[in-house]
Enzyme design. Structure first.
Site, PDB file in Angstrom:
ATOM      1  N   GLU A   1       0.835  -1.356  -0.041  1.00 48.03           N
ATOM      2  CA  GLU A   1      -0.128   0.001   0.050  1.00 48.03           C
ATOM      3  C   GLU A   1       0.864   1.306  -0.007  1.00 48.03           C
ATOM      4  OE1 GLU A   1      -3.086   0.216  -1.308  1.00 48.03           O
ATOM      5  OE2 GLU A   1      -3.635  -1.107   0.422  1.00 48.03           O
ATOM      6  N   HIS A   2       0.434   2.307  -0.817  1.00 45.98           N
ATOM      7  CA  HIS A   2       1.372   3.495  -1.085  1.00 45.98           C
ATOM      8  C   HIS A   2       2.514   3.063  -1.631  1.00 45.98           C
ATOM      9  CE1 HIS A   2      -1.549   6.409   0.262  1.00 45.98           C
ATOM     10  NE2 HIS A   2      -1.970   5.348   1.318  1.00 45.98           N
TER      11      HIS A   2
ATOM     12  N   ASP B   1       2.729   1.854  -4.910  1.00 49.14           N
ATOM     13  CA  ASP B   1       2.895   1.878  -6.584  1.00 49.14           C
ATOM     14  C   ASP B   1       3.331   3.374  -7.062  1.00 49.14           C
ATOM     15  OD1 ASP B   1       0.246   3.693  -5.843  1.00 49.14           O
ATOM     16  OD2 ASP B   1      -1.018   2.615  -7.218  1.00 49.14           O
TER      17      ASP B   1
ATOM     18  N   SER C   1     -11.841   1.671  -5.366  1.00 51.70           N
ATOM     19  CA  SER C   1     -11.406   2.161  -6.714  1.00 51.70           C
ATOM     20  C   SER C   1     -12.832   2.204  -7.786  1.00 51.70           C
ATOM     21  CB  SER C   1     -10.506   1.237  -7.384  1.00 51.70           C
ATOM     22  OG  SER C   1      -9.512   1.972  -8.061  1.00 51.70           O
TER      23      SER C   1
ATOM     24  N   ASP D   1      -4.612   0.109  -9.377  1.00 57.85           N
ATOM     25  CA  ASP D   1      -5.944  -0.110  -9.553  1.00 57.85           C
ATOM     26  C   ASP D   1      -6.061  -0.407 -10.926  1.00 57.85           C
ATOM     27  OD1 ASP D   1      -5.783   0.530  -6.916  1.00 57.85           O
ATOM     28  OD2 ASP D   1      -7.082   2.213  -7.089  1.00 57.85           O
TER      29      ASP D   1
ATOM     30  N   TYR E   1      -3.294  12.447   0.352  1.00 60.06           N
ATOM     31  CA  TYR E   1      -2.754  11.568  -0.777  1.00 60.06           C
ATOM     32  C   TYR E   1      -1.882  12.315  -1.466  1.00 60.06           C
ATOM     33  CZ  TYR E   1      -2.474   7.928  -4.130  1.00 60.06           C
ATOM     34  OH  TYR E   1      -2.044   7.248  -5.242  1.00 60.06           O
TER      35      TYR E   1
HETATM   36  C1  GLA Z   1      -5.329   4.902  -4.158  1.00 60.04           C
HETATM   37  C2  GLA Z   1      -4.771   4.972  -5.275  1.00 60.04           C
HETATM   38  C3  GLA Z   1      -3.868   3.690  -5.433  1.00 60.04           C
HETATM   39  C4  GLA Z   1      -2.774   3.696  -4.563  1.00 60.04           C
HETATM   40  C5  GLA Z   1      -3.486   3.511  -3.136  1.00 60.04           C
HETATM   41  C6  GLA Z   1      -2.467   3.210  -2.002  1.00 60.04           C
HETATM   42  O1  GLA Z   1      -6.176   3.713  -3.924  1.00 60.04           O
HETATM   43  O2  GLA Z   1      -5.582   5.186  -6.556  1.00 60.04           O
HETATM   44  O3  GLA Z   1      -3.046   4.025  -7.151  1.00 60.04           O
HETATM   45  O4  GLA Z   1      -1.931   4.550  -4.629  1.00 60.04           O
HETATM   46  O5  GLA Z   1      -4.343   4.599  -2.799  1.00 60.04           O
HETATM   47  O6  GLA Z   1      -1.763   2.090  -2.038  1.00 60.04           O
END
Ligand code: GLA
Length: 382
Positions: free
Chosen positions: A34-35, A37, A124, A170, A219
């Site tokens: 997580e976080h 990508d 998503s 996603d 974010y």
């Molecule tokens: C959101 C973004 C993803 C990713 C997550 C955290 O969902 O759309 O691309 O960065 O946060 O992992």
């Protein structure tokens, strides 16, 4: 009625004709990673059976007409002159604009969209609209899009047209996943390796019912902090750092930036180890890494929330659970758990009760099947 059933009914009612095609877009969950990508790192997601459906038929002109059961306004625009406005239709326009900049000839269509993917929950739903409308445009125009191009177009639509920063995880998994498999994705090379999910385990999506609201600023702040950390070390991205290098950071790196970097570096490591454990069928090891991921997201990255922490506590205290963690951008929405298949139904019943005891809030658990990525289908089932 599921979105699959609703979409045909809506389309026929609105357009007084049957659709000629339908597009099924899955949601996704992410086991670990997580976080990472947007730091060129690793993720371990799969596509799941919470779905968005678009029913459509081509038009003889260059206009797109699309309605969604979730919004009152119908979106209508001209593919030869796409103009910015406000609202959910911007995701569709963003994709159309990205696609037309590739030089492809686009044809109009009329469509209805129905979705079982909750909005703002970390599942998503916006990438689903992008992926689904890109495939709808491709179907109406008579061409095929490979998963990778589809994902990149979708991300471009969100980043450039809608001006929402989002990573590639996603769209990539929603475009290219395979039934029964998770994907270890290298977000730098964009290469994905399918890893079969052992038949005796399954993942559950644990919805806290809380929605994240306007957190894109948080974010974006995290993304900037990561860039600052990479700059401090003189590397292109945090992907290029290991724990050893981080420890040698010396002075001059603010504590908060240090902790953000530590999350990303350790999370990449956890993701690779979780992929190896999944390949070897070691669910307990994957679960342990999920728990460590949650702690790092909560303490170092600071993107969890009280309900998410409570959900993880409720899940890991329930028999049959290997591990759990918050999922997605954070600050609300859903967590994910890995559970024994034989005990999954009991888990589904017990977790909301435990969560309510801790928070006073209701919760919903969805036992997720790993499904294929987006697919175009005939207009009706018969
Ligand atoms: C959101 C973004 C993803 C990713 C997550 C955290 O969902 O759309 O691309 O960065 O946060 O992992």
């Amino acid at each position: 009625m599921s979105a699959r059933d609703r979409v045909g009914v809506h389309f026929t009612t609105k357009y007084e004709a049957s659709p000629t095609a339908r597009v099924r877009v899955p949601s996704r969950l992410n086991l670990v990673g997580e976080h990472t990508d947007y730091n060129d790192g690793f993720v371990l997601p799969f596509a799941i059976d919470r779905e968005m459906w678009i029913a459509l038929r081509p038009r003889n002109d260059h206009t797109v007409h699309i309605r969604s059961e979730s919004f009152v306004d119908e979106v209508i625009f001209d593919l030869t002159n796409i103009k910015k406005a406000e609202g959910w239709g911007e995701y569709v326009k963003g994709v159309a604009s990205a696609l037309s900049s590739t030089g492809r000839e686009l044809c109009g269509f009329e469509a209805f969209l129905a979705s079982d993917i909750p909005m703002g929950a970390g599942l998503s739903s916006s990438s689903a609209v992008c992926i689904g409308s890109a495939v709808a445009l491709a179907v109406a125009s008579g061409f095929y899009l490979e998963a990778r191009e589809l994902a990149e177009l979708s991300q471009r639509a969100e980043n450039d047209w809608v001006a929402v920063e989002s990573g590639i995880m996603d769209p990539l998994v929603m475009a290219g996943a395979h039934q029964g498999h998770a994907q270890l994705i290298d977000c730098r090379s964009l290469l994905a390796e399918d890893i079969a999910i052992p038949p005796d385990i399954m993942a559950a999506v644990l919805d806290t019912g809380t929605r994240r609201g306007h957190v894109s600023s948080a974010y974006n702040a995290r993304r900037m902090e990561c860039r600052e950390a990479a700059r401090h070390f003189g590397v292109p991205s945090l992907r290029d750092l290991d724990q050893q290098a981080l420890k040698g950071a010396g002075t001059g790196l603010p504590d908060v930036i240090y902790r953000r970097a530590r999350h990303v570096i350790t999370e990449n490591d956890r993701t690779l180890r979780a992929a190896a454990a999944l390949r070897g069928g070691d669910a307990a090891a994957v679960g342990q890494l999920m728990i460590e991921s949650h702690e790092s997201l909560r303490d170092d990255y600071e993107v969890s929330s009280r309900p998410l922490d409570a959900m993880v506590t409720a899940a890991i205290g329930t028999p049959g659970c290997f591990g759990a963690r918050m999922m997605g951008g954070g600050f609300g929405g859903v967590a994910v758990a890995l559970v024994e298949r034989d005990r999954a139904e009991a888990f589904k019943k017990a977790v909301p009760e435990a969560f309510t005891d801790l928070t006073g809030l209701p919760a919903h658990v969805h036992l997720a099947q790993a499904v294929d990525g987006v697919v175009a289908l005939p207009g009706t089932d018969d």
